[in-house]
Motif scaffolding. Structure first.
Motif, PDB file in Angstrom:
ATOM      1  N   ALA A  76      32.145  35.031  35.820  1.00 35.44           N
ATOM      2  CA  ALA A  76      33.703  35.364  35.581  1.00 35.44           C
ATOM      3  C   ALA A  76      33.707  36.704  35.336  1.00 35.44           C
ATOM      4  CB  ALA A  76      33.998  34.711  34.489  1.00 35.44           C
ATOM      5  N   PHE A  77      32.746  37.278  34.556  1.00 37.43           N
ATOM      6  CA  PHE A  77      33.055  38.774  33.965  1.00 37.43           C
ATOM      7  C   PHE A  77      32.740  39.567  35.468  1.00 37.43           C
ATOM      8  CE2 PHE A  77      30.794  42.664  32.954  1.00 37.43           C
ATOM      9  CZ  PHE A  77      31.521  43.277  32.069  1.00 37.43           C
ATOM     10  N   MET A  78      31.804  39.478  36.303  1.00 35.02           N
ATOM     11  CA  MET A  78      31.991  40.417  37.483  1.00 35.02           C
ATOM     12  C   MET A  78      32.883  40.314  38.361  1.00 35.02           C
ATOM     13  SD  MET A  78      27.936  39.721  38.707  1.00 35.02           S
ATOM     14  CE  MET A  78      27.773  38.217  38.614  1.00 35.02           C
ATOM     15  N   LEU A  79      33.487  38.815  38.493  1.00 34.00           N
ATOM     16  CA  LEU A  79      34.890  38.778  39.238  1.00 34.00           C
ATOM     17  C   LEU A  79      35.923  39.495  38.604  1.00 34.00           C
ATOM     18  CD1 LEU A  79      34.882  34.964  39.982  1.00 34.00           C
ATOM     19  CD2 LEU A  79      34.507  36.647  41.651  1.00 34.00           C
ATOM     20  N   TRP A  80      36.099  39.409  37.105  1.00 35.13           N
ATOM     21  CA  TRP A  80      37.191  40.376  36.512  1.00 35.13           C
ATOM     22  C   TRP A  80      36.830  41.825  36.611  1.00 35.13           C
ATOM     23  CZ3 TRP A  80      41.703  39.281  34.714  1.00 35.13           C
ATOM     24  CH2 TRP A  80      42.367  40.130  33.633  1.00 35.13           C
ATOM     25  N   LYS A  81      35.444  42.249  36.695  1.00 35.16           N
ATOM     26  CA  LYS A  81      35.472  43.540  36.623  1.00 35.16           C
ATOM     27  C   LYS A  81      35.619  44.127  38.450  1.00 35.16           C
ATOM     28  CE  LYS A  81      34.388  45.059  32.726  1.00 35.16           C
ATOM     29  NZ  LYS A  81      35.465  45.953  32.167  1.00 35.16           N
ATOM     30  N   GLY A  82      35.214  43.345  39.074  1.00 31.88           N
ATOM     31  CA  GLY A  82      35.299  43.269  40.638  1.00 31.88           C
ATOM     32  C   GLY A  82      37.024  43.723  40.809  1.00 31.88           C
ATOM     33  N   LEU A  83      37.952  42.676  40.350  1.00 31.48           N
ATOM     34  CA  LEU A  83      39.074  42.951  40.488  1.00 31.48           C
ATOM     35  C   LEU A  83      39.857  44.192  39.606  1.00 31.48           C
ATOM     36  CD1 LEU A  83      41.531  41.305  41.798  1.00 31.48           C
ATOM     37  CD2 LEU A  83      41.897  40.023  39.362  1.00 31.48           C
ATOM     38  N   SER A  84      39.103  44.514  38.717  1.00 32.63           N
ATOM     39  CA  SER A  84      39.437  45.751  38.137  1.00 32.63           C
ATOM     40  C   SER A  84      39.141  46.729  38.819  1.00 32.63           C
ATOM     41  CB  SER A  84      38.782  45.697  36.612  1.00 32.63           C
ATOM     42  OG  SER A  84      39.339  44.894  35.732  1.00 32.63           O
ATOM     43  N   VAL A  85      37.971  47.059  39.356  1.00 29.87           N
ATOM     44  CA  VAL A  85      37.761  48.282  40.310  1.00 29.87           C
ATOM     45  C   VAL A  85      38.634  48.199  41.567  1.00 29.87           C
ATOM     46  CG1 VAL A  85      35.777  49.098  41.714  1.00 29.87           C
ATOM     47  CG2 VAL A  85      35.308  48.279  39.592  1.00 29.87           C
ATOM     48  N   VAL A  86      38.923  47.250  42.270  1.00 34.85           N
ATOM     49  CA  VAL A  86      39.723  47.161  43.349  1.00 34.85           C
ATOM     50  C   VAL A  86      41.298  47.741  43.363  1.00 34.85           C
ATOM     51  CG1 VAL A  86      40.924  45.874  44.897  1.00 34.85           C
ATOM     52  CG2 VAL A  86      38.544  45.381  44.517  1.00 34.85           C
ATOM     53  N   THR A  87      41.808  47.311  42.012  1.00 36.46           N
ATOM     54  CA  THR A  87      43.209  47.597  41.513  1.00 36.46           C
ATOM     55  C   THR A  87      43.133  48.768  40.857  1.00 36.46           C
ATOM     56  OG1 THR A  87      43.025  46.103  39.606  1.00 36.46           O
ATOM     57  CG2 THR A  87      43.764  45.263  41.587  1.00 36.46           C
ATOM     58  N   SER A  88      41.940  49.414  40.242  1.00 36.43           N
ATOM     59  CA  SER A  88      41.886  50.394  39.350  1.00 36.43           C
ATOM     60  C   SER A  88      42.724  50.269  37.953  1.00 36.43           C
ATOM     61  CB  SER A  88      42.489  51.892  40.004  1.00 36.43           C
ATOM     62  OG  SER A  88      42.144  52.894  39.146  1.00 36.43           O
ATOM     63  N   SER A  89      42.549  48.944  37.576  1.00 37.89           N
ATOM     64  CA  SER A  89      43.361  48.480  36.495  1.00 37.89           C
ATOM     65  C   SER A  89      42.470  47.922  35.246  1.00 37.89           C
ATOM     66  CB  SER A  89      44.427  47.819  36.662  1.00 37.89           C
ATOM     67  OG  SER A  89      45.162  47.169  35.432  1.00 37.89           O
ATOM     68  N   SER A  90      42.606  48.348  34.274  1.00 37.18           N
ATOM     69  CA  SER A  90      41.813  47.484  33.141  1.00 37.18           C
ATOM     70  C   SER A  90      42.101  46.334  32.908  1.00 37.18           C
ATOM     71  CB  SER A  90      41.846  48.524  31.597  1.00 37.18           C
ATOM     72  OG  SER A  90      42.932  48.564  31.529  1.00 37.18           O
ATOM     73  N   SER A  91      43.203  45.977  33.365  1.00 36.05           N
ATOM     74  CA  SER A  91      43.968  44.353  33.197  1.00 36.05           C
ATOM     75  C   SER A  91      44.716  44.229  34.196  1.00 36.05           C
ATOM     76  CB  SER A  91      44.583  44.305  31.754  1.00 36.05           C
ATOM     77  OG  SER A  91      44.845  43.090  31.629  1.00 36.05           O
ATOM     78  N   PRO A  92      44.089  43.735  35.358  1.00 38.02           N
ATOM     79  CA  PRO A  92      44.944  43.573  36.546  1.00 38.02           C
ATOM     80  C   PRO A  92      45.888  42.237  36.704  1.00 38.02           C
ATOM     81  CG  PRO A  92      42.621  42.690  36.972  1.00 38.02           C
ATOM     82  CD  PRO A  92      42.580  43.603  35.629  1.00 38.02           C
ATOM     83  N   ILE A  93      45.559  41.633  35.516  1.00 40.84           N
ATOM     84  CA  ILE A  93      46.481  40.233  35.515  1.00 40.84           C
ATOM     85  C   ILE A  93      46.945  40.246  34.143  1.00 40.84           C
ATOM     86  CG2 ILE A  93      46.997  37.773  36.010  1.00 40.84           C
ATOM     87  CD1 ILE A  93      44.433  37.804  37.793  1.00 40.84           C
ATOM     88  N   VAL A  94      48.283  40.052  33.952  1.00 38.40           N
ATOM     89  CA  VAL A  94      48.817  40.002  32.506  1.00 38.40           C
ATOM     90  C   VAL A  94      49.777  38.954  32.513  1.00 38.40           C
ATOM     91  CG1 VAL A  94      48.149  42.384  32.036  1.00 38.40           C
ATOM     92  CG2 VAL A  94      50.607  41.713  32.894  1.00 38.40           C
ATOM     93  N   VAL A  95      50.066  38.509  31.153  1.00 39.83           N
ATOM     94  CA  VAL A  95      51.294  37.375  30.918  1.00 39.83           C
ATOM     95  C   VAL A  95      52.422  38.027  30.224  1.00 39.83           C
ATOM     96  CG1 VAL A  95      51.894  35.138  29.950  1.00 39.83           C
ATOM     97  CG2 VAL A  95      49.490  35.647  31.177  1.00 39.83           C
ATOM     98  N   VAL A  96      53.525  37.713  30.702  1.00 40.94           N
ATOM     99  CA  VAL A  96      54.771  38.192  30.056  1.00 40.94           C
ATOM    100  C   VAL A  96      55.026  37.610  28.953  1.00 40.94           C
ATOM    101  CG1 VAL A  96      57.337  38.549  30.172  1.00 40.94           C
ATOM    102  CG2 VAL A  96      56.055  38.733  32.337  1.00 40.94           C
ATOM    103  N   LEU A  97      54.986  38.250  27.590  1.00 42.59           N
ATOM    104  CA  LEU A  97      54.999  37.611  26.356  1.00 42.59           C
ATOM    105  C   LEU A  97      56.615  37.714  25.729  1.00 42.59           C
ATOM    106  CD1 LEU A  97      51.679  38.640  24.725  1.00 42.59           C
ATOM    107  CD2 LEU A  97      52.150  36.547  26.148  1.00 42.59           C
TER     108      LEU A  97
END
Length: 305
Positions: A29-50
């Motif tokens: 899970a950590f590698m998938l999240w970090k991989g997505l972060s690298v691809v998008t260049s975002s520290s948090s590529p998915i967020v929830v509107v609060l």
């Protein structure tokens, strides 16, 4: 003696295998999240509107997908930014951009290529722009330093109930994501109700949502061991809730009600709907002994956990 050693070695191997499997799941899970972060260049590529500050464009609970590789953010673009000193992502629209750009080629007006892109933002549902939300002495956002990403896609209402439960949880209950990259598995902490043998205990539960939710029910299980007729007395800790049975579940049911019902069972178990028949029989026939054991297990497994 040999049989005892053999049994101990077997238990050790099983424990190590479970630890390694758990570590493998976490690392994947950590590698998938970090991989997505690298691809998008975002520290948090998915967020929830609060919050509701971007209504009607986005509602509380919408799941946003971010992209952070564009060198500039244009007026009208929706961005997610973090306030310096506060780990709270804010989803607002760009209303001004500096330096300004002109012409079809979008060249920068009288500024070198190295000029930083500065932004002023505002919530669609807010009367004023965001200067008061920025850090002390900050009038604009820095595109490179402050922006987590620009919104490039979203899934409506997926995280609504999570946002609602985090902001206004039922009494004695707190909720968070077990892993921020997985919206379908929640970590629930539940206080033992006053007057019950579980009082002063803090119980860790896992709530898992199927991908077909809300048309299929979630599952609720106790990670913390508990002595209870409606919870399986094994490593799974499965909880029997009538409202979560496939033939009784209603898509309109709320997860807050599910968690409140689960906590109410700690006050008043349902022996007629038990998964542990022996404990249910003890609850009916020898309530005093049942409460003694429940209190003992609470002290052993749920106090200070």
């Amino acid at each position: 003696m040999l049989s005892f050693l053999s049994s101990s070695l077997s238990n050790t191997r099983q424990t190590l295998a479970q630890v390694l499997n758990f570590a493998l799941v976490l690392s994947t899970a950590f590698m998938l999240w970090k991989g997505l972060s690298v691809v998008t260049s975002s520290s948090s590529p998915i967020v929830v509107v609060l919050s509701g500050s971007m209504e009607p464009a986005f509602q509380r609970g919408d799941l946003l997908f971010l992209w952070n590789r564009s060198p500039r953010a244009e007026i009208g673009e929706i961005v997610v930014y973090n306030v310096k000193g506060k780990d709270i992502p804010i989803v607002h629209r760009v209303v001004r951009s500096f330096p300004e750009i002109e012409g079809k080629e979008k060249t920068v007006k009288a500024a070198p290529e190295s000029s930083p892109n500065m932004l002023l933002t505002k919530g669609d549902n807010n009367a004023a722009s965001d200067e008061e939300l920025y850090a002390r002495g900050q009038d604009f956002l820095h595109r490179k330093e402050d922006i987590v990403g620009s919104v490039r896609g979203y899934m409506p209402m997926v995280g609504y109930e999570l946002a609602e439960l985090i902001e206004s949880p039922p009494e004695g209950i707190t909720v968070e994501l077990a892993n921020e990259s997985n919206l379908y598995e929640w970590k629930v902490l539940m206080d033992g109700p006053d007057g019950s043998p579980y009082h002063k205990g803090k119980f860790h539960l896992k709530l898992t949502l199927p991908t077909e939710y809300p048309f299929k029910p979630p599952t609720v299980s106790f990670v913390t061991k508990i002595y209870h007729p409606n919870v399986t007395n094994d490593d799974k800790g499965s909880m029997c809730l009538g409202m979560l049975k496939a033939d009784e579940w209603k898509p309109s049911s709320r997860l807050a009600a599910v968690l409140q019902f689960a906590r109410s069972l700690l006050e008043e178990p349902m022996p007629d709907d038990a998964v542990e028949g022996r404990i249910a029989e003890q609850y009916r026939d020898d309530r005093k002994r049942y409460e003694e054991i429940a209190r003992e297990w609470t002290r052993k497994y749920a106090v200070g956990s």
